[in-house]
Design a protein around this motif. Structure first.
Motif, PDB file in Angstrom:
ATOM      1  N   TYR A 173       5.335 -28.160  16.489  1.00 16.13           N
ATOM      2  CA  TYR A 173       3.909 -28.425  16.617  1.00 16.13           C
ATOM      3  C   TYR A 173       3.084 -27.526  15.716  1.00 16.13           C
ATOM      4  O   TYR A 173       1.900 -27.793  15.467  1.00 16.13           O
ATOM      5  CB  TYR A 173       3.460 -28.260  18.075  1.00 16.13           C
ATOM      6  N   LEU A 174       3.697 -26.452  15.215  1.00 14.47           N
ATOM      7  CA  LEU A 174       2.988 -25.564  14.290  1.00 14.47           C
ATOM      8  C   LEU A 174       3.265 -25.922  12.830  1.00 14.47           C
ATOM      9  O   LEU A 174       2.489 -25.549  11.949  1.00 14.47           O
ATOM     10  CB  LEU A 174       3.407 -24.103  14.526  1.00 14.47           C
ATOM     11  N   GLN A 175       4.345 -26.613  12.565  1.00 18.87           N
ATOM     12  CA  GLN A 175       4.732 -26.842  11.184  1.00 18.87           C
ATOM     13  C   GLN A 175       3.730 -27.696  10.426  1.00 18.87           C
ATOM     14  O   GLN A 175       3.526 -27.504   9.230  1.00 18.87           O
ATOM     15  CB  GLN A 175       6.126 -27.474  11.129  1.00 18.87           C
ATOM     16  N   ASP A 176       3.105 -28.643  11.088  1.00 19.40           N
ATOM     17  CA  ASP A 176       2.120 -29.484  10.402  1.00 19.40           C
ATOM     18  C   ASP A 176       0.941 -28.641   9.923  1.00 19.40           C
ATOM     19  O   ASP A 176       0.476 -28.787   8.798  1.00 19.40           O
ATOM     20  CB  ASP A 176       1.642 -30.600  11.330  1.00 19.40           C
ATOM     21  N   VAL A 177       0.477 -27.730  10.799  1.00 17.79           N
ATOM     22  CA  VAL A 177      -0.629 -26.847  10.431  1.00 17.79           C
ATOM     23  C   VAL A 177      -0.208 -25.898   9.314  1.00 17.79           C
ATOM     24  O   VAL A 177      -0.931 -25.702   8.321  1.00 17.79           O
ATOM     25  CB  VAL A 177      -1.113 -26.053  11.652  1.00 17.79           C
ATOM     26  N   LEU A 178       0.980 -25.304   9.459  1.00 20.57           N
ATOM     27  CA  LEU A 178       1.471 -24.388   8.433  1.00 20.57           C
ATOM     28  C   LEU A 178       1.646 -25.097   7.096  1.00 20.57           C
ATOM     29  O   LEU A 178       1.364 -24.529   6.037  1.00 20.57           O
ATOM     30  CB  LEU A 178       2.803 -23.778   8.869  1.00 20.57           C
ATOM     31  N   CYS A 179       2.106 -26.325   7.143  1.00 16.90           N
ATOM     32  CA  CYS A 179       2.305 -27.087   5.908  1.00 16.90           C
ATOM     33  C   CYS A 179       0.988 -27.308   5.179  1.00 16.90           C
ATOM     34  O   CYS A 179       0.904 -27.168   3.960  1.00 16.90           O
ATOM     35  CB  CYS A 179       2.963 -28.415   6.231  1.00 16.90           C
ATOM     36  N   LYS A 180      -0.049 -27.663   5.924  1.00 17.94           N
ATOM     37  CA  LYS A 180      -1.357 -27.879   5.312  1.00 17.94           C
ATOM     38  C   LYS A 180      -1.920 -26.580   4.733  1.00 17.94           C
ATOM     39  O   LYS A 180      -2.449 -26.566   3.615  1.00 17.94           O
ATOM     40  CB  LYS A 180      -2.320 -28.443   6.347  1.00 17.94           C
ATOM     41  N   VAL A 181      -1.794 -25.492   5.500  1.00 19.11           N
ATOM     42  CA  VAL A 181      -2.312 -24.205   5.026  1.00 19.11           C
ATOM     43  C   VAL A 181      -1.548 -23.759   3.785  1.00 19.11           C
ATOM     44  O   VAL A 181      -2.132 -23.326   2.784  1.00 19.11           O
ATOM     45  CB  VAL A 181      -2.221 -23.148   6.138  1.00 19.11           C
ATOM     46  N   ARG A 182      -0.207 -23.865   3.854  1.00 18.88           N
ATOM     47  CA  ARG A 182       0.605 -23.455   2.711  1.00 18.88           C
ATOM     48  C   ARG A 182       0.286 -24.286   1.480  1.00 18.88           C
ATOM     49  O   ARG A 182       0.157 -23.752   0.375  1.00 18.88           O
ATOM     50  CB  ARG A 182       2.092 -23.609   3.075  1.00 18.88           C
ATOM     51  N   SER A 183       0.127 -25.579   1.662  1.00 18.88           N
ATOM     52  CA  SER A 183      -0.155 -26.455   0.525  1.00 18.88           C
ATOM     53  C   SER A 183      -1.481 -26.095  -0.142  1.00 18.88           C
ATOM     54  O   SER A 183      -1.579 -26.049  -1.368  1.00 18.88           O
ATOM     55  CB  SER A 183      -0.183 -27.921   0.987  1.00 18.88           C
ATOM     56  N   SER A 184      -2.488 -25.821   0.667  1.00 19.32           N
ATOM     57  CA  SER A 184      -3.803 -25.463   0.122  1.00 19.32           C
ATOM     58  C   SER A 184      -3.728 -24.183  -0.685  1.00 19.32           C
ATOM     59  O   SER A 184      -4.189 -24.113  -1.834  1.00 19.32           O
ATOM     60  CB  SER A 184      -4.815 -25.320   1.256  1.00 19.32           C
ATOM     61  N   PHE A 185      -3.138 -23.130  -0.081  1.00 22.36           N
ATOM     62  CA  PHE A 185      -3.024 -21.856  -0.785  1.00 22.36           C
ATOM     63  C   PHE A 185      -2.117 -21.970  -2.003  1.00 22.36           C
ATOM     64  O   PHE A 185      -2.380 -21.364  -3.052  1.00 22.36           O
ATOM     65  CB  PHE A 185      -2.495 -20.771   0.160  1.00 22.36           C
ATOM     66  N   ASP A 186      -1.037 -22.727  -1.867  1.00 23.22           N
ATOM     67  CA  ASP A 186      -0.069 -22.868  -2.950  1.00 23.22           C
ATOM     68  C   ASP A 186      -0.718 -23.483  -4.184  1.00 23.22           C
ATOM     69  O   ASP A 186      -0.667 -22.930  -5.286  1.00 23.22           O
ATOM     70  CB  ASP A 186       1.099 -23.720  -2.461  1.00 23.22           C
ATOM     71  N   ILE A 187      -1.344 -24.643  -4.003  1.00 23.09           N
ATOM     72  CA  ILE A 187      -1.977 -25.329  -5.132  1.00 23.09           C
ATOM     73  C   ILE A 187      -3.098 -24.486  -5.721  1.00 23.09           C
ATOM     74  O   ILE A 187      -3.219 -24.331  -6.945  1.00 23.09           O
ATOM     75  CB  ILE A 187      -2.504 -26.705  -4.692  1.00 23.09           C
ATOM     76  N   PHE A 188      -3.919 -23.903  -4.864  1.00 17.53           N
ATOM     77  CA  PHE A 188      -5.072 -23.116  -5.301  1.00 17.53           C
ATOM     78  C   PHE A 188      -4.640 -21.881  -6.093  1.00 17.53           C
ATOM     79  O   PHE A 188      -5.059 -21.669  -7.241  1.00 17.53           O
ATOM     80  CB  PHE A 188      -5.901 -22.734  -4.076  1.00 17.53           C
ATOM     81  N   LEU A 189      -3.782 -21.049  -5.509  1.00 15.70           N
ATOM     82  CA  LEU A 189      -3.460 -19.760  -6.115  1.00 15.70           C
ATOM     83  C   LEU A 189      -2.547 -19.903  -7.332  1.00 15.70           C
ATOM     84  O   LEU A 189      -2.731 -19.196  -8.325  1.00 15.70           O
ATOM     85  CB  LEU A 189      -2.816 -18.847  -5.066  1.00 15.70           C
ATOM     86  N   CYS A 190      -1.566 -20.806  -7.263  1.00 12.04           N
ATOM     87  CA  CYS A 190      -0.689 -20.991  -8.419  1.00 12.04           C
ATOM     88  C   CYS A 190      -1.454 -21.564  -9.609  1.00 12.04           C
ATOM     89  O   CYS A 190      -1.243 -21.157 -10.758  1.00 12.04           O
ATOM     90  CB  CYS A 190       0.483 -21.890  -8.050  1.00 12.04           C
ATOM     91  N   THR A 191      -2.360 -22.505  -9.333  1.00 10.77           N
ATOM     92  CA  THR A 191      -3.181 -23.054 -10.415  1.00 10.77           C
ATOM     93  C   THR A 191      -4.131 -22.006 -10.968  1.00 10.77           C
ATOM     94  O   THR A 191      -4.367 -21.947 -12.182  1.00 10.77           O
ATOM     95  CB  THR A 191      -3.975 -24.274  -9.924  1.00 10.77           C
ATOM     96  N   ALA A 192      -4.679 -21.151 -10.095  1.00  5.36           N
ATOM     97  CA  ALA A 192      -5.550 -20.064 -10.553  1.00  5.36           C
ATOM     98  C   ALA A 192      -4.789 -19.112 -11.466  1.00  5.36           C
ATOM     99  O   ALA A 192      -5.305 -18.661 -12.497  1.00  5.36           O
ATOM    100  CB  ALA A 192      -6.118 -19.310  -9.351  1.00  5.36           C
TER     101      ALA A 192
END
Length: 307
Positions: free
Chosen positions: A72-91
């Motif tokens: 039940y936490l993995q969906d939330v973690l996946c969304k958070v990780r995806s946001s930070f991942d795309i944002f910070l790696c692209t930065a």
């Protein structure tokens, strides 16, 4: 927890520590030593901040997704990780791209460099390096990322249209710009060395020194582009061709290439700092604790920064 899980945690923990230590060292050097607060180094500082945040946020979230049994936490973690991942790696990639633009003017147009690349221009570059990736991360995460769990994986870029936009903006465009710029820098640098040798009729010893400088510049450019392309190209090629091959590329392969891309945040401080003697002097003083000794700090300001 299985042996594989333990090994994964050890690997991720070690990588995170290396990323944080290297980039904190770089950030501390630029903040502490006034002589290092140049427009170019502000770009390097911005790059170090982006890489530091990759080690602080992206890697821990990815580890939690890999070892978590709380579905039940993995969906939330996946969304958070995806946001930070795309944002910070692209930065991080955008900062690398703007550093190449700065180097282009420094080498190819040295007489116009100070007029073209001032503090205001650098601040605009830094602002673009963060705002464009932030918008890219938000849009892709909200509109183009399918966060449904499938076989205990966080599935990204299920929609090809959004995948191509995100990948093109986050990797291919900066990679093409960087490759073009560094190729131009290499050509101009060689031309300048050849011109100096022909016009001044240098001695054999002086010519050897110039040739050594040319080889060092060539090596530095090769390392800059090589590290970036080696770390990120495999992952983005997989993400590009995976939808076209009906998702036949195994998830572990894509995950391994993603970890390779994240390791670029650990290597960037080495590539952009350890090649320069002034940063090496600052690092030695910080690690040895000599920055707390006024006399040694003065010696660094007088001698070390001028090397």
């Amino acid at each position: 927890m299985t042996t594989t899980t333990y090994l994964l945690c050890i690997f991720v923990g070690s990588l995170s520590v290396f990323i944080m230590c290297g980039n904190l060292l770089l950030i501390s050097s630029i903040i502490y030593f006034k002589q290092l607060r140049t427009p170019t180094n502000f770009l390097i500082l911005s790059l170090a901040v982006a890489d530091l945040l990759v080690g602080v946020f992206v890697l821990p979230f990815s580890t939690m997704l890999s070892v978590s049994s709380c579905w039940y936490l993995q969906d939330v973690l996946c969304k958070v990780r995806s946001s930070f991942d795309i944002f910070l790696c692209t930065a991080s990639i955008f900062n690398l791209c703007f550093i190449s633009v700065d180097r282009y003017y420094a080498v190819c147009q040295p007489l116009r460099y100070r007029a073209k690349i001032n503090v205001c221009v650098i601040m605009i570059m830094i602002l673009l390096s963060w705002t464009v990736p932030a918008l890219n991360g938000i849009v892709i995460t909200i509109l183009g990322v399918n966060q449904e769990q499938s076989n205990r994986t966080c599935v990204l870029f299920q929609h090809i249209r959004f995948a191509m936009i995100g990948i093109g903006l986050g990797f291919y465009l900066p990679a093409i710009v960087m490759s073009t710029i560094y190729l131009k820098i290499l050509i101009v640098a060689r031309r300048q060395v050849s011109s100096i040798q022909n016009t001044t009729h240098q001695s054999t010893k002086s010519g050897a020194a110039v040739s050594k400088m040319e080889r060092k510049a060539t090596k530095t450019l090769a390392v800059v582009m090589g590290v970036f392309l080696i770390c990120w190209t495999p992952f983005f090629l997989c993400m590009t061709f995976n939808p076209l091959t009906n998702y036949t590329i195994p998830v572990p392969v894509i995950a391994a290439f993603k970890w390779l891309g994240w390791s670029n945040s650990m290597l960037n401080p080495l590539v952009y700092a350890f090649f320069y003697s002034r940063f090496r002097s600052a690092f030695r003083m910080i690690i040895s604790g000599k920055i707390f000794q006024v006399a040694d700090a003065a010696v660094f300001a007088a001698d070390g920064i001028k090397k």
